[in-house]
Design a protein around this motif. Structure first.
Motif, mmCIF file in Angstrom:
data_model
loop_
_atom_site.group_PDB
_atom_site.id
_atom_site.type_symbol
_atom_site.label_atom_id
_atom_site.label_comp_id
_atom_site.label_asym_id
_atom_site.label_seq_id
_atom_site.Cartn_x
_atom_site.Cartn_y
_atom_site.Cartn_z
ATOM 1 N N LEU A 231 0.835 -1.197 0.000
ATOM 2 C CA LEU A 231 0.000 0.000 0.000
ATOM 3 C C LEU A 231 0.872 1.251 0.000
ATOM 4 O O LEU A 231 0.610 2.205 -0.741
ATOM 5 C CB LEU A 231 -0.884 -0.032 1.249
ATOM 6 C CG LEU A 231 -2.067 0.921 1.306
ATOM 7 C CD1 LEU A 231 -2.967 0.699 0.106
ATOM 8 C CD2 LEU A 231 -2.854 0.693 2.587
ATOM 9 N N GLU A 234 2.274 1.853 -3.438
ATOM 10 C CA GLU A 234 1.335 2.236 -4.491
ATOM 11 C C GLU A 234 0.678 3.578 -4.230
ATOM 12 O O GLU A 234 0.390 4.324 -5.161
ATOM 13 C CB GLU A 234 0.264 1.155 -4.634
ATOM 14 C CG GLU A 234 0.871 -0.161 -5.041
ATOM 15 C CD GLU A 234 -0.105 -1.016 -5.799
ATOM 16 O OE1 GLU A 234 -1.201 -0.533 -6.118
ATOM 17 O OE2 GLU A 234 0.232 -2.171 -6.058
ATOM 18 N N ALA A 235 0.372 3.877 -3.002
ATOM 19 C CA ALA A 235 -0.336 5.118 -2.692
ATOM 20 C C ALA A 235 0.012 5.533 -1.267
ATOM 21 O O ALA A 235 -0.687 5.153 -0.328
ATOM 22 C CB ALA A 235 -1.846 4.912 -2.852
ATOM 23 N N ARG A 237 -0.333 8.196 0.424
ATOM 24 C CA ARG A 237 -1.357 8.916 1.185
ATOM 25 C C ARG A 237 -2.436 7.966 1.670
ATOM 26 O O ARG A 237 -2.939 8.089 2.785
ATOM 27 C CB ARG A 237 -1.973 9.997 0.297
ATOM 28 C CG ARG A 237 -1.940 11.331 1.008
ATOM 29 C CD ARG A 237 -2.546 12.419 0.194
ATOM 30 N NE ARG A 237 -3.377 13.240 1.049
ATOM 31 C CZ ARG A 237 -4.336 14.018 0.597
ATOM 32 N NH1 ARG A 237 -4.603 14.062 -0.688
ATOM 33 N NH2 ARG A 237 -5.050 14.731 1.433
ATOM 34 N N ALA A 238 -2.791 7.015 0.822
ATOM 35 C CA ALA A 238 -3.787 6.025 1.221
ATOM 36 C C ALA A 238 -3.234 5.173 2.355
ATOM 37 O O ALA A 238 -3.964 4.770 3.257
ATOM 38 C CB ALA A 238 -4.172 5.149 0.030
ATOM 39 N N LYS A 240 -1.177 6.140 4.663
ATOM 40 C CA LYS A 240 -1.288 6.928 5.889
ATOM 41 C C LYS A 240 -2.728 6.902 6.394
ATOM 42 O O LYS A 240 -2.988 6.767 7.585
ATOM 43 C CB LYS A 240 -0.842 8.366 5.606
ATOM 44 C CG LYS A 240 -0.405 9.067 6.852
ATOM 45 C CD LYS A 240 0.327 10.366 6.575
ATOM 46 C CE LYS A 240 0.594 11.052 7.901
ATOM 47 N NZ LYS A 240 0.415 12.498 7.831
ATOM 48 N N PHE A 241 -3.651 7.008 5.459
ATOM 49 C CA PHE A 241 -5.071 6.966 5.806
ATOM 50 C C PHE A 241 -5.432 5.605 6.402
ATOM 51 O O PHE A 241 -6.245 5.501 7.306
ATOM 52 C CB PHE A 241 -5.899 7.260 4.550
ATOM 53 C CG PHE A 241 -7.379 7.119 4.744
ATOM 54 C CD1 PHE A 241 -8.051 7.898 5.670
ATOM 55 C CD2 PHE A 241 -8.111 6.220 3.984
ATOM 56 C CE1 PHE A 241 -9.415 7.785 5.847
ATOM 57 C CE2 PHE A 241 -9.471 6.091 4.156
ATOM 58 C CZ PHE A 241 -10.128 6.871 5.091
ATOM 59 N N ALA A 242 -4.808 4.551 5.889
ATOM 60 C CA ALA A 242 -5.100 3.210 6.402
ATOM 61 C C ALA A 242 -4.491 3.006 7.785
ATOM 62 O O ALA A 242 -4.824 2.049 8.465
ATOM 63 C CB ALA A 242 -4.559 2.150 5.440
#
Lengths: 360, 505
Positions: A231, A234-235, A237-238, A240-242
Motif C-alpha cells: 500500500l 502504491e499510494a 497517502r492512502a 497513511k489513511f489506512a
C-alpha cells in the motif's frame, strides 16, 4: 504516429511476459554486440545460456549455479520488500560485508572450540551485523529525514574500508605467514558452512534463500505488514489513511533487508569463500538490485531471476575463457538485461496505439 | 430566420467501448446564454472539446455563422472567436496575473501595455483584479477571473464555461453572473455547462439536455422547474432523500481550540477550531475548497495527530490516536481524493476494502489477512451501493469516479460507524447515485451515528444537515441550525467573498 496509451488496468499477461521478452531481446542485441566484436554470436549466446546447464562440464557448473544464485536471491528478497514500499536500500553490499565480518568474528572468537553451537551463533551474528549496518540509514531517515539511498550507498565504502582493516588487523590469521585475511573457516568444522549433499552446491545459504522466498511470499500476500508495504508503495497517502506507521515500516524494511544481506555474507564467508579477505565482496549486493527488479519484486520471480543471473555469470565466465570475450562485453550483456526489462515493463501499464493523439 | 452563431449538426464521437456523443444537434444564437445540462458522463465535456478543437468529431459538422467550421486545434478555435474557461485552472502559482495571461498569448504585448489592458477589461466587466498580484495568493474566484479575462482579451464571440461556479462562494457567483450578463448584452454568446439547475434557471435563455451522449431535449430554463430538468437529465423520476425528524443524543465528537500548522507550503493551517456533533446529528461544513477541508478531515480521521484533549470522542481524548485506533473506537472517514487517498488506484476493490475495513470487519487475525472475508465485504459494498464493476477483483482505477465514490462511501457506511466524517461525498457522482449516498448518510444518522459532512455543494448541505458551519482560511464559523439559513447568511459565514466588493456594473 505511435503513442503510448495508459491501460485501464495493469495487464497481467504482459506483467508475466516482460521478463521473457527482455531475455529474448537481450539475446538478440547481445548477439549483435558479440558479432560486432568479431565473435560467433550464436555460439556465444549458447555458451552463456546452455553450457553451464547441459554442456560437457555441467557437472561442475550446476552446483556453482546454486552457490552464486543463493546470495543473490537472499539479498534480493530483502531488498524487494523495501523497494515495494519505496524504501531504497542501495547498500546491501555493505550489509553483506558487515554480516560476513560479524559472523566470522563471532565464530573466530571461540577458535578452536568444536561446539555445535558455534555455527548457529555465527548465523545470528551475521544477521545482526547486516541489520545494524542497515539501521544506520534507517534511523537517520526516520529521525532526521536523510535520504536512505545516499546513506546506505556511502556506507558500502565505509564497510569496504572496515573489511580491509579487519583483514589486516583484528581478524588476521595469526598463523597466516603475514598474509592478509582471516583463518580459513572451511578447515574448521564447527564453523564451516559445508555442502549439505556433496557435489550439489547445496549449502545452508541455499536453504535460507528458499525459506526467505516462502517467508516473503506469505508476508506480502497474507500478512498485514506485507499489505502495508504494498500500500505504501502504491499510494503513500492512502497508506497513511489506512493507519500505516511510516517510521516502523522504514525500520522493518531496511532492517529485514540488512539482516538478509548479512546472512548472505555469513553463508558466503563460512562456505564458498572460506575467509575474510580484502577482496571478499564481489558485488552480490549490487547485482541483487538487478535481480530484485528482474524478478519484478515478486518472491517467485526473484527466485527465477537469481537463477538466470547466476547463469549469465557462470556462462559469461565460460565465454570469456572459451571464446576470449572481453569481460566488459559480458557486463554490458548483463546490464542490457535490466535495461530491456525496464523498457518492456512499460507495456504492463501502457499499450502502444497507432494514430493521431486525442485529448479524451 | 437569422443565422445562428454556431450550429451543431449530428455530431458523433465514439471512444473504444462508449459513444460519448451520438448525433447531437443544436444551435447557439447570437448573444444567447445557452446551457448544456447533463450528468457526469453524459458527454458534455466531449462535446465542448469538439467545439474548442481538442477532439475531432467522427461524424457530423459544425457551422459558424453559416460557414463550415472544423477547428484542428484550440489555436484555430481561438482565432475564430471561441474561448473557453476550464473547470480546472491552468495557472502558475509563482507568476503574477499579467505574466500568466501573457503565457497564453500568441504575441504577448509589452508587460506595461498588457497590464493596462487587463485593468481596462477588468473594470469594464466588473472583475476587479490587480495585474501584478501573484496568482498563488489569489482566491479561487479571483483565479477564475484571471482565466475569464484571459479569454476576454481575445474578444470572443462564444465563451464556453465549464462548471464555473463549483469553486465560488454565493457572492462570487453573483459577481460572475453580472459579468456574464454584461457580456451577453454586448452580443457575446455563452455556452454554460453546469448541473446546478437553479443557476441555469436564473442565467440561461435556453438549455440543451444531454443524457448518455444523446440530446434528449431542450427547454427554456426560466419556464421549467428544476425538478423537471433534473428528471430529464436522469431519465427517470428522482428520489428526494427523506429525512425523518430525529432526536439528538449526547455529544459524540468534540473539538475545542484546535490549531494545526499548515502541513505544506500550499496547505492551510487550522486556527482555533471548535466543533461538536451529537449522536444522530448531521453537521454540514461548507466553504470553498482549499480553506482547510483536507486538513480538518486529517485531524478527525487520525492522519494528523494533535494534543490529546483537542479531539474528544464521547468525552475521551483521542487526539493522539492514529487512524487504526480511531476506527476501533468507531470513528471512520472518507477523504475527498478518491484515487491515492481513499483508495489505492492499482489495487483491486477487495484489497481496497481491506484498507479501512480490517479492524471493524475482522478481516485480520494476529496480523494474518482473511482475503475470503475481505472479498465478501467488497461484494457487500458493491451490492449495497450499486457499484458498477465486473467484480471485486478489478483495480480501483478502472472504475469511473462516481462508482469509486460509491464504493468509498459504502465501505465506511457499512462498517456501522459511531462518527462518520465525509469530505465531498457526492463530488462527480450522478444525481441518482448522489441521492443514494445522501440517503445513506441520513439513514446512518437516524440509527444514531454522528455525521460530519464537509462539502462545497451548498444544496447538498442544506438537504441533509441539521446544523451548518463554514470553513474559511482554516477558521470554522460557529455552527448554526441549518433550517432557515438564507443564502446570504451562508455566504457571510463562508467569509463573505474573500474581501471583495460586488462590482459596480
Amino acid at each position: 504516429m505511435i503513442r503510448l496509451e495508459k491501460r485501464p488496468q495493469p495487464s497481467r499477461a504482459w506483467s508475466m511476459a516482460t521478463p521473457l521478452v527482455a531475455v529474448i531481446a537481450t539475446m538478440i542485441v547481445g548477439g549483435l554486440l558479440f558479432a560486432a566484436l568479431g565473435k560467433p554470436p550464436v555460439e556465444a549466446i549458447r555458451t552463456i545460456f546452455w553450457e553451464p546447464l547441459f554442456g560437457e562440464f555441467s557437472f561442475y557448473y550446476r552446483p556453482q549455479l546454486l552457490v552464486k544464485g543463493a546470495p543473490l536471491v537472499l539479498i534480493a528478497i530483502g531488498l524487494s520488500l523495501g523497494f515495494r514500499a519505496g524504501i531504497w536500500n542501495i547498500g546491501a553490499e555493505g550489509q553483506y560485508i558487515m554480516g560476513a565480518i560479524f559472523g566470522a568474528g563471532a565464530g573466530l572468537a571461540f577458535y578452536p572450540s568444536e561446539s555445535f553451537l558455534i555455527f548457529p551463533f555465527m548465523v545470528l551474528a551475521g544477521a545482526f551485523g547486516g541489520w545494524i549496518w542497515a539501521m544506520i540509514p534507517a534511523v537517520l531517515k526516520t529521525r532526521f529525514g536523510t535520504n536512505e539511498i545516499l546513506v546506505s550507498l556511502m556506507l558500502v565504502y565505509v564497510a569496504e574500508q572496515f573489511l580491509a582493516s579487519v583483514s589486516l588487523g583484528l581478524l588476521k590469521n595469526p598463523e597466516g605467514f603475514g598474509f592478509p585475511g582471516s583463518r580459513n573457516l572451511q578447515s574448521w568444522d564447527a564453523a564451516h558452512n559445508a555442502e549439505l549433499i556433496a557435489g550439489t552446491g547445496m549449502h545452508w545459504g541455499v536453504v535460507a534463500a528458499l525459506i526467505a522466498v516462502i517467508f516473503a511470499y506469505v508476508l506480502l500476500n497474507r500478512h498485514m505488514t506485507g499489505y502495508h508495504i504494498r500500500l505504501t508503495g502504491e499510494a503513500p497517502r492512502a497508506a497513511k489513511f489506512a493507519g500505516v506507521n511510516p517510521t516502523r515500516l522504514v525500520l522493518f524494511c531496511l532492517g529485514t533487508s540488512g539482516a538478509l544481506a548479512g546472512l548472505a555474507g555469513l553463508f558466503e564467508v563460512s562456505g564458498p569463500s572460506g575467509q575474510i579477505s580484502i577482496d571478499f565482496n564481489v558485488g552480490y549486493g549490487f547485482t541483487a538490485i538487478i535481480v530484485a527488479f528482474l524478478g519484478r519484486l515478486h518472491p517467485v520471480g526473484i527466485l527465477l531471476a537469481g537463477g538466470l543471473m547466476a547463469l549469465t555469470y557462470i556462462g559469461g565466465d565460460i565465454a570469456q575463457s572459451n571464446l576470449q570475450l572481453p569481460a566488459a562485453a559480458i557486463q554490458v550483456f548483463q546490464g542490457m538485461l535490466l535495461f530491456f526489462l525496464l523498457a518492456f515493463d512499460l507495456l504492463t501499464n501502457f499499450r502502444i496505439a497507432i494514430g493521431k493523439p486525442e485529448v479524451a | 430566420m437569422t443565422v445562428p452563431l454556431l450550429s451543431l449538426q449530428g455530431l458523433t464521437k465514439a471512444y473504444p467501448g462508449v459513444v460519448a456523443n451520438d448525433t447531437v444537434s443544436f444551435d447557439i444564437g447570437e448573444g444567447e446564454v445557452h446551457a448544456l445540462l447533463g450528468e457526469n458522463g453524459a458527454g458534455k465535456s466531449t462535446l465542448v472539446k469538439m467545439i474548442y478543437g481538442l477532439v475531432k468529431p467522427d461524424n457530423g459538422k459544425m457551422l459558424l455563422r453559416g460557414q463550415p467550421y472544423e477547428p484542428a486545434e484550440p489555436r484555430q478555435a481561438r482565432a475564430d472567436g471561441i474561448a473557453m474557461v476550464f473547470q480546472h485552472f491552468s495557472l502558475f502559482d509563482a507568476l503574477n496575473v499579467a505574466e500568466n495571461i501573457a503565457l497564453g498569448m500568441e504575441n504577448p504585448p509589452e508587460m506595461r501595455d498588457l497590464a493596462a489592458r487587463i485593468r481596462e477589461v477588468s473594470e469594464t466587466y466588473g472583475l476587479p483584479l490587480d495585474p501584478f498580484r501573484t496568482v498563488g495568493d489569489l482566491s479561487a474566484g479571483e483565479r477564475q477571473r484571471v482565466e475569464i479575462i484571459r479569454c476576454l482579451l481575445q474578444d470572443p464571440k462564444l465563451l464556453i464555461m465549464d462548471e464555473p461556479t463549483s469553486v465560488l462562494t454565493p457572492q462570487e457567483v453573483e459577481i460572475l453572473f453580472k459579468t456574464l450578463q454584461k457580456l451577453q448584452s454586448e452580443g457575446t454568446s455563452i455556452l454554460y455547462i453546469s448541473h446546478k439547475l437553479e443557476e441555469i434557471r436564473t442565467l440561461c435563455d435556453h438549455a440543451t439536455i444531454l443524457r448518455l451522449g444523446k440530446n434528449v431535449g431542450e427547454c427554456i430554463p426560466s419556464e421549467t422547474s428544476a425538478r423537471d430538468m433534473a428528471e430529464m437529465m436522469v431519465g427517470s423520476t428522482l428520489q428526494t432523500p427523506e429525512r425523518g425528524s430525529r432526536e439528538f443524543g449526547a455529544v459524540a465528537m468534540d473539538i475545542s481550540g484546535l490549531s494545526v500548522p499548515a502541513p505544506s507550503a500550499f496547505g492551510t493551517a487550522l486556527k482555533n477550531v471548535h466543533l461538536t456533533v451529537r449522536k444522530g446529528e448531521i453537521l454540514g461544513i461548507g466553504g470553498v475548497a482549499g480553506n482547510g477541508q483536507d486538513e480538518l478531515l486529517g485531524v478527525l480521521s487520525g492522519e494528523t495527530l494533535t494534543e490529546a484533549d483537542a479531539v474528544k470522542l464521547h468525552g475521551e481524548p483521542i487526539g493522539k490516536l492514529g487512524p487504526t485506533a480511531r476506527r476501533k473506537l468507531g470513528v471512520l472517514a472518507a477523504p475527498e481524493e478518491r484515487l491515492g487517498h481513499a483508495a489505492a488506484p492499482d489495487m483491486s476493490l477487495t484489497e481496497n476494502a481491506m484498507l479501512t475495513g480490517s479492524v471493524r470487519e475482522g478481516l485480520e487475525k494476529n496480523g494474518f489477512l482473511d482475503w475470503g472475508a475481505t472479498k465478501d465485504f467488497a461484494e457487500r459494498i458493491i451490492k449495497a451501493f450499486d457499484v458498477r464493476t465486473p467484480g471485486p477483483g478489478n483495480a480501483a482505477r478502472s472504475l469511473s469516479g462516481g462508482n469509486l465514490q460509491k464504493f468509498v462511501i459504502g465501505r465506511e457506511v457499512l462498517q456501522d460507524p459511531d462518527v462518520l466524517v465525509v469530505n465531498q461525498p457526492t463530488w462527480g457522482v450522478d444525481a441518482a447515485a448522489a441521492a443514494a449516498i445522501r440517503q445513506s448518510l441520513l439513514d446512518l444518522a437516524a440509527k444514531g451515528a454522528a455525521v460530519i459532512c464537509i462539502s462545497q455543494d451548498l444544496d447538498e448541505l442544506m438537504e441533509i444537515s441539521d446544523s451548518f458551519a463554514a470553513l474559511n482560511e482554516g477558521r470554522l464559523s460557529a455552527p448554526r441550525e441549518a433550517a432557515g439559513l438564507t443564502v446570504d447568511e451562508i455566504g457571510l459565514m463562508m467569509g463573505g467573498a474573500h474581501g471583495m466588493e460586488v462590482a459596480h456594473v
